[in-house]
Design an enzyme around this catalytic site. Structure first.
Site, mmCIF file in Angstrom:
data_model
loop_
_atom_site.group_PDB
_atom_site.id
_atom_site.type_symbol
_atom_site.label_atom_id
_atom_site.label_comp_id
_atom_site.label_asym_id
_atom_site.label_seq_id
_atom_site.Cartn_x
_atom_site.Cartn_y
_atom_site.Cartn_z
ATOM 1 N N VAL A 144 22.879 27.950 31.146
ATOM 2 C CA VAL A 144 23.874 28.153 32.195
ATOM 3 C C VAL A 144 23.886 29.619 32.598
ATOM 4 C CG1 VAL A 144 25.357 26.242 31.436
ATOM 5 C CG2 VAL A 144 25.803 28.559 30.618
ATOM 6 N N CYS A 145 24.426 29.851 33.788
ATOM 7 C CA CYS A 145 24.607 31.199 34.325
ATOM 8 C C CYS A 145 23.269 31.940 34.300
ATOM 9 C CB CYS A 145 25.700 31.912 33.538
ATOM 10 S SG CYS A 145 26.404 33.347 34.392
ATOM 11 N N THR A 146 23.261 33.225 34.006
ATOM 12 C CA THR A 146 22.008 33.982 34.037
ATOM 13 C C THR A 146 21.089 33.618 32.884
ATOM 14 O OG1 THR A 146 22.920 35.849 32.786
ATOM 15 C CG2 THR A 146 23.162 35.910 35.190
ATOM 16 N N GLY A 194 25.481 26.503 36.821
ATOM 17 C CA GLY A 194 25.788 27.739 37.532
ATOM 18 C C GLY A 194 26.543 28.720 36.651
#
Length: 273
Positions: A144-146, A194
């Site tokens: 998730v995320c970066t 995301g």
């Protein structure tokens, strides 16, 4: 005064008793070292390795970790060693297993985000080598995320649909992934989420795939996941161009480092320029 003195003595005595009891109890790391059955998990509990690293965002980890635990996954926090890492908000988290101790065959490989730590991982051959090795055999490769940039840097998203935090998602194609602008994206056995809070959505979606929708629904109800944010401001489209541009400017120095790493890695992965 006498009562206060007695209270303090009682508190000190209670504290000593609790410390003594705690010393006799296994630590989290020791508990994780026990066989799966000894920890009250079924023998077929899905094995999930979740990367922890310096400057990661704790919520990227804690959201999915909570859902996985409720679904009775066999969760292992992994890093190079078991020295606690300091996260982006100062919270320290210790791995329960080193890279060498982590099982070779996993049901789930997961990477959280945190842009400063992400850039360091993208430039760390030891981290990328571990992820590439476990990801080659894992039933599910996730992040998730970066954290999805780290997966891409390890060559694990080349040719796959994926997403990331909105501010860096356009870097995924530099490493061979196809960016899809959804909160959770699944492509075959890859599942990515995301930014930050999408980790809960991701966790529920993955649990539904592995253990069935009813287990995921029970987990969602247990954590009372019914988001109702006070502002419609959670995406660039909702926040508007001025706020989104201001955030991009504030992130530019570290995002530029991530882009440079992505461009360099893309060349090693033979991604067309």
């Amino acid at each position: 005064m006498e009562i206060e003195t007695l209270d303090r003595r009682a508190i000190l005595a209670l504290g000593g008793a609790l410390l003594a009891a705690g010393a006799a109890m296994p630590s989290l790391a020791e508990d994780k070292a026990l066989p799966t059955e000894a920890r009250g998990l079924p023998p077929d509990a899905p094995k999930a390795a979740m990367l922890v690293y310096p400057k990661m965002v704790p919520l990227d980890l804690i959201g999915p970790l909570t859902i996985f635990n409720l679904a009775r996954f066999d969760v292992r926090l992994v890093w190079k060693d078991k020295t606690p890492v300091v996260t982006s908000n100062g919270l320290s988290i210790a791995a329960t297993e080193t890279f060498d101790e982590c099982p070779a065959d996993l049901d789930v490989l997961f990477v959280p985000g945190g842009i400063a730590g992400t850039v360091a991982c993208m430039n760390d051959p030891m981290v990328l080598g571990f992820l590439a090795d476990r990801g080659a055999r894992a039933k599910w490769v996730t992040g998730v995320c970066t954290g999805t940039l780290v997966l891409a840097a390890a060559g694990l998203l080349k040719g796959y649909d994926a997403t990331s935090h909105w501010a860096v998602a356009d870097m995924l194609p530099l490493m061979g992934a196809r960016h899809v602008d959804h909160r959770v994206v699944r492509d075959r056995n890859r599942m990515t989420g995301g930014g930050v809070t999408a980790g809960i959505d991701f966790g529920l979606t993955l649990v539904a795939e592995i253990k069935g929708e009813e287990v995921a629904r029970t987990a969602q109800l247990t954590v009372e996941y019914a988001p109702a944010p006070p502002f419609a401001n959670g995406t660039p489209a909702e926040a508007g161009p001025e706020r989104a541009a201001a955030m991009r400017r504030s992130r530019k120095p570290i995002d530029d480092q991530a882009r440079a790493a992505a461009e360099r890695i893309g060349k090693t992965l033979d991604v067309p320029g």
